[in-house]
Design a protein around this motif. Sequence first.
Motif, PDB file in Angstrom:
ATOM      1  N   ALA A  77       0.457  -1.431  -0.075  1.00  0.00           N
ATOM      2  CA  ALA A  77       0.206  -0.021  -0.351  1.00  0.00           C
ATOM      3  C   ALA A  77       0.961   1.046   0.159  1.00  0.00           C
ATOM      4  O   ALA A  77       0.407   2.110  -1.096  1.00  0.00           O
ATOM      5  CB  ALA A  77      -0.827  -0.239   1.164  1.00  0.00           C
ATOM      6  N   TYR A  78       1.927   1.160   0.916  1.00  0.00           N
ATOM      7  CA  TYR A  78       3.029   2.248   0.899  1.00  0.00           C
ATOM      8  C   TYR A  78       3.228   2.150  -0.239  1.00  0.00           C
ATOM      9  O   TYR A  78       3.689   3.875  -1.000  1.00  0.00           O
ATOM     10  CB  TYR A  78       4.066   2.217   1.951  1.00  0.00           C
ATOM     11  CG  TYR A  78       4.553   3.498   2.071  1.00  0.00           C
ATOM     12  CD1 TYR A  78       4.218   4.548   2.771  1.00  0.00           C
ATOM     13  CD2 TYR A  78       5.934   3.509   2.006  1.00  0.00           C
ATOM     14  CE1 TYR A  78       5.401   5.955   2.915  1.00  0.00           C
ATOM     15  CE2 TYR A  78       7.151   4.066   2.045  1.00  0.00           C
ATOM     16  CZ  TYR A  78       6.318   5.583   2.775  1.00  0.00           C
ATOM     17  OH  TYR A  78       6.937   5.967   3.116  1.00  0.00           O
ATOM     18  N   TYR A  79       4.576   1.368  -1.161  1.00  0.00           N
ATOM     19  CA  TYR A  79       4.923   2.148  -1.820  1.00  0.00           C
ATOM     20  C   TYR A  79       3.278   2.716  -3.337  1.00  0.00           C
ATOM     21  O   TYR A  79       4.610   2.954  -4.563  1.00  0.00           O
ATOM     22  CB  TYR A  79       6.293   0.989  -2.467  1.00  0.00           C
ATOM     23  CG  TYR A  79       6.721   0.664  -1.082  1.00  0.00           C
ATOM     24  CD1 TYR A  79       7.911   2.435  -1.390  1.00  0.00           C
ATOM     25  CD2 TYR A  79       7.019   0.363  -0.214  1.00  0.00           C
ATOM     26  CE1 TYR A  79       8.949   2.698  -0.515  1.00  0.00           C
ATOM     27  CE2 TYR A  79       8.070   0.128   0.407  1.00  0.00           C
ATOM     28  CZ  TYR A  79       9.099   1.225   0.148  1.00  0.00           C
ATOM     29  OH  TYR A  79      10.144   1.619   1.544  1.00  0.00           O
ATOM     30  N   ILE A  80       3.136   1.555  -3.514  1.00  0.00           N
ATOM     31  CA  ILE A  80       2.442   1.557  -4.792  1.00  0.00           C
ATOM     32  C   ILE A  80       1.737   3.126  -4.924  1.00  0.00           C
ATOM     33  O   ILE A  80       0.899   3.356  -5.981  1.00  0.00           O
ATOM     34  CB  ILE A  80       0.753   0.310  -4.581  1.00  0.00           C
ATOM     35  CG1 ILE A  80       1.789  -0.729  -5.359  1.00  0.00           C
ATOM     36  CG2 ILE A  80      -0.322   0.992  -5.765  1.00  0.00           C
ATOM     37  CD1 ILE A  80       1.164  -2.115  -4.858  1.00  0.00           C
ATOM     38  N   ALA A  81       1.228   3.487  -3.315  1.00  0.00           N
ATOM     39  CA  ALA A  81       0.671   4.858  -3.953  1.00  0.00           C
ATOM     40  C   ALA A  81       1.507   5.841  -4.375  1.00  0.00           C
ATOM     41  O   ALA A  81       1.109   7.158  -4.772  1.00  0.00           O
ATOM     42  CB  ALA A  81       0.207   5.290  -2.278  1.00  0.00           C
ATOM     43  N   ARG A  82       3.149   5.316  -4.460  1.00  0.00           N
ATOM     44  CA  ARG A  82       3.698   6.648  -4.633  1.00  0.00           C
ATOM     45  C   ARG A  82       3.439   6.201  -6.647  1.00  0.00           C
ATOM     46  O   ARG A  82       4.490   7.181  -6.928  1.00  0.00           O
ATOM     47  CB  ARG A  82       4.884   6.361  -4.248  1.00  0.00           C
ATOM     48  CG  ARG A  82       5.723   7.432  -2.981  1.00  0.00           C
ATOM     49  CD  ARG A  82       5.846   6.655  -1.811  1.00  0.00           C
ATOM     50  NE  ARG A  82       4.964   6.479  -0.886  1.00  0.00           N
ATOM     51  CZ  ARG A  82       5.564   7.493   0.235  1.00  0.00           C
ATOM     52  NH1 ARG A  82       6.631   8.226  -0.084  1.00  0.00           N
ATOM     53  NH2 ARG A  82       4.603   7.683   1.430  1.00  0.00           N
ATOM     54  N   LEU A  83       3.855   5.223  -6.742  1.00  0.00           N
ATOM     55  CA  LEU A  83       4.464   5.339  -8.266  1.00  0.00           C
ATOM     56  C   LEU A  83       3.039   5.948  -9.250  1.00  0.00           C
ATOM     57  O   LEU A  83       2.036   6.001  -8.687  1.00  0.00           O
ATOM     58  CB  LEU A  83       3.107   3.719  -8.419  1.00  0.00           C
ATOM     59  CG  LEU A  83       4.302   2.249  -7.923  1.00  0.00           C
ATOM     60  CD1 LEU A  83       3.944   1.323  -8.113  1.00  0.00           C
ATOM     61  CD2 LEU A  83       5.631   2.408  -8.108  1.00  0.00           C
ATOM     62  N   PRO A  84       3.214   5.421 -10.481  1.00  0.00           N
ATOM     63  CA  PRO A  84       3.035   6.288 -11.672  1.00  0.00           C
ATOM     64  C   PRO A  84       1.277   5.955 -12.121  1.00  0.00           C
ATOM     65  O   PRO A  84       1.487   4.979 -11.415  1.00  0.00           O
ATOM     66  CB  PRO A  84       4.300   6.329 -12.940  1.00  0.00           C
ATOM     67  CG  PRO A  84       4.516   5.947 -12.236  1.00  0.00           C
ATOM     68  CD  PRO A  84       5.153   5.551 -10.923  1.00  0.00           C
ATOM     69  N   ARG A  85       0.240   6.141 -12.470  1.00  0.00           N
ATOM     70  CA  ARG A  85      -1.066   6.672 -12.675  1.00  0.00           C
ATOM     71  C   ARG A  85      -0.606   4.967 -13.036  1.00  0.00           C
ATOM     72  O   ARG A  85      -1.878   4.233 -12.447  1.00  0.00           O
ATOM     73  CB  ARG A  85      -1.904   7.431 -12.387  1.00  0.00           C
ATOM     74  CG  ARG A  85      -2.915   7.693 -11.960  1.00  0.00           C
ATOM     75  CD  ARG A  85      -3.610   8.470 -12.460  1.00  0.00           C
ATOM     76  NE  ARG A  85      -3.917   8.808 -14.389  1.00  0.00           N
ATOM     77  CZ  ARG A  85      -4.444  10.205 -14.304  1.00  0.00           C
ATOM     78  NH1 ARG A  85      -4.885  11.073 -13.846  1.00  0.00           N
ATOM     79  NH2 ARG A  85      -4.524  10.265 -15.561  1.00  0.00           N
TER      80      ARG A  85
ATOM     81  N   ARG B 180      -4.526   1.181   2.154  1.00  0.00           N
ATOM     82  CA  ARG B 180      -4.019   2.089   1.240  1.00  0.00           C
ATOM     83  C   ARG B 180      -4.797   3.345   1.274  1.00  0.00           C
ATOM     84  O   ARG B 180      -4.479   4.540   0.778  1.00  0.00           O
ATOM     85  CB  ARG B 180      -3.942   0.971  -0.151  1.00  0.00           C
ATOM     86  CG  ARG B 180      -3.102   1.828  -1.659  1.00  0.00           C
ATOM     87  CD  ARG B 180      -3.303   1.623  -2.785  1.00  0.00           C
ATOM     88  NE  ARG B 180      -4.627   2.437  -3.443  1.00  0.00           N
ATOM     89  CZ  ARG B 180      -4.874   2.624  -4.160  1.00  0.00           C
ATOM     90  NH1 ARG B 180      -3.890   1.598  -5.426  1.00  0.00           N
ATOM     91  NH2 ARG B 180      -5.682   3.230  -5.361  1.00  0.00           N
ATOM     92  N   GLY B 181      -6.218   2.899   1.501  1.00  0.00           N
ATOM     93  CA  GLY B 181      -7.041   4.247   1.660  1.00  0.00           C
ATOM     94  C   GLY B 181      -6.428   4.417   2.627  1.00  0.00           C
ATOM     95  O   GLY B 181      -6.837   6.281   2.977  1.00  0.00           O
ATOM     96  N   ALA B 182      -6.142   4.132   4.254  1.00  0.00           N
ATOM     97  CA  ALA B 182      -6.053   4.923   4.859  1.00  0.00           C
ATOM     98  C   ALA B 182      -4.749   5.171   5.090  1.00  0.00           C
ATOM     99  O   ALA B 182      -4.903   6.918   5.219  1.00  0.00           O
ATOM    100  CB  ALA B 182      -4.947   3.969   5.863  1.00  0.00           C
ATOM    101  N   PHE B 183      -2.883   5.224   3.765  1.00  0.00           N
ATOM    102  CA  PHE B 183      -2.645   5.871   3.212  1.00  0.00           C
ATOM    103  C   PHE B 183      -2.730   7.592   3.067  1.00  0.00           C
ATOM    104  O   PHE B 183      -2.119   8.255   2.541  1.00  0.00           O
ATOM    105  CB  PHE B 183      -1.463   5.133   2.932  1.00  0.00           C
ATOM    106  CG  PHE B 183      -0.682   4.351   4.058  1.00  0.00           C
ATOM    107  CD1 PHE B 183      -0.374   4.573   4.926  1.00  0.00           C
ATOM    108  CD2 PHE B 183      -0.057   3.229   4.021  1.00  0.00           C
ATOM    109  CE1 PHE B 183       0.088   3.587   5.931  1.00  0.00           C
ATOM    110  CE2 PHE B 183       0.558   2.228   4.068  1.00  0.00           C
ATOM    111  CZ  PHE B 183       0.905   2.634   5.773  1.00  0.00           C
ATOM    112  N   GLU B 184      -4.078   6.725   1.896  1.00  0.00           N
ATOM    113  CA  GLU B 184      -4.384   8.128   1.190  1.00  0.00           C
ATOM    114  C   GLU B 184      -4.837   9.293   1.840  1.00  0.00           C
ATOM    115  O   GLU B 184      -5.146  10.551   1.384  1.00  0.00           O
ATOM    116  CB  GLU B 184      -5.410   7.375  -0.186  1.00  0.00           C
ATOM    117  CG  GLU B 184      -4.424   6.648  -1.595  1.00  0.00           C
ATOM    118  CD  GLU B 184      -5.534   6.157  -2.320  1.00  0.00           C
ATOM    119  OE1 GLU B 184      -6.091   6.114  -1.779  1.00  0.00           O
ATOM    120  OE2 GLU B 184      -4.754   5.981  -2.770  1.00  0.00           O
ATOM    121  N   SER B 185      -6.096   8.912   3.017  1.00  0.00           N
ATOM    122  CA  SER B 185      -6.449  10.124   3.843  1.00  0.00           C
ATOM    123  C   SER B 185      -4.777  10.501   5.039  1.00  0.00           C
ATOM    124  O   SER B 185      -5.465  11.781   5.741  1.00  0.00           O
ATOM    125  CB  SER B 185      -7.464   9.421   4.827  1.00  0.00           C
ATOM    126  OG  SER B 185      -6.213   8.516   5.110  1.00  0.00           O
TER     127      SER B 185
END
Lengths: 345, 222
Positions: B28-36, B106-111
């Motif tokens: 979740a942490y690393y994928i949130a930073r990847l290109p779309r 991932r939802g939590a990290f995005e917030s």
Amino acid sequence: MSLSVDIEKTYGTFHLKAAFTVTDGVTGILGASGSGKSLTLKCIAGIERPDRGRIVLDGVTLFDSEAHIDLPPQKRRVGYLFQSYALFPNMTVKQNVLCGLHAVKDKAEKAHIYGETVRMLGLERLEAHMPHQLSGGEQQRVALARILVNRPKLLLLDEPFSALDPSLRVRLCVEMREILKGYGGPSVLVTHDRDEAYMLCSEIATADAGRISAPRDTESLFARPKTAAEAALVGIKTVLPATFADSAHISVPALRVTLETIGPVHEDLCAVGIRADGFAETADGFSATVADVLPTPDGRLVLLRPCGGEGLLYWDAPAPWTLPVGGTVTLGVRPSAVLPLYQDD
Amino acid sequence: MDWFPLWNSLRIAAIGSVIVFFLGILAAYYIARLPRVLKGVLDVVLTLPLVLPPTVVGYCLLLIFGPKHPVGAFLSTIGIRFVMTWYGGVLAATVVAFPLMYRTARGAFESFDETLAYSAKTLGLSNTFIFWRIRMPYCRQGILAGIVLAFARALGEYGATSMLIGYTPGRTATISTTVYQLWRTDDDAGALFWVLINLAISAIVLLAVNLLERRNGWRKRV
């Protein structure tokens, strides 16, 4: 100690270009929102990366695109006070402040710095509180304490009062002045409020659509703005296109008159700014029709349209003044209220 | 009374949840930073086990880890066998429960308010500190929800587990495979007993979460 910045960064259609040097004391960056002020601070702190340029703090290169130097924010020793204060919500006030002291290993020294700072900022009673229990002003002091114990070489303040109740702002401004005086090193304060900038900063740079100007002495910026953008930022509402007449006169086609000014006028003059309190009714002046009248705490703000010309004039008229909308008035301008303005260089 | 299915289910679900916790958070942490585009593709691949029938997941696991297939053959030469063993159960539970942890984390990290991380960095705090002491506590609720969902899913896993490790009393039997086996052999009382055990565990887990939530009240912000 000094900071020198010369950077550029492009974000889609937005282009930031900042080149300035800052020494000890408080330097302001005054500009409307979206003018690139905060982005400049983020580049200095290492949160954003400029496309090219150089940032040097106290002899240490923080960023240099040509030499491929880009220190992480952790190594820059730059304190950043965020608009939202960014206190860690899961920690008490004490834990928050101690986060700024993580590098000090000696326990006695740690306790000493902590105790001194907490006392200086009057946080003794709040040590066990959680951030959400604090008022905006208290949160700001905790955030400052957390930054100050970290002994930064430079302090960045990003719209520090905008999240506060207007009635608190002046008092906190006074507090902030004392704290910054105690800190002693260089600080950069970003704001869109000219009163805050005037009260706190000895020098002010202006930000306009991504261009950050070199800082000028605060008094001279407010007394003699040089460009239309500076004039607007220091609160001059009337700006009209104008041309050079002679070293003491400016010709203003929109008003079909030549205005006298006290400052020397140079040939490359392109506009004129007129202070809102500079107009007065006279027999021989230019005529204008009243477009609108707005009540203000001190009197009336009268919007005027020059007869046969373009543009809008703003006049702080005395309170008893009552001319109906659509009426015509003949006005003159006091020379000290006429400001020659030039193209941005 | 043979308590083995309880013990086996608990260890499979517990170990599976621990693995899923770390893998899910990392992903979740690393994928949130990847290109779309890359993020979209990985998101689909990692969420697939959630929407596929568990039997399909089980079949895929057999295709990869079966002793006649390259990966499984290689692993058995170094003594690791996932087919018909209890750690095969851990593997099945991990794969099936992973998307639940990954998506909630991932939802939590995005917030997360990224300004907190920026200010921590300017204070000189390390990225490890920021992750474990600021980001994780901030996202605590979402992550806790993820673990609970993952644990519950791992405990209830049936399809992929039965295909990969079958049902061997005393060796691979879990609560869910035991319920099915007992019901199939007309032992209604036995099946009901294990159903009640399962209900009790689920109730205890949910209760524990609610209690934990009540104790840490700092997120109640004005």
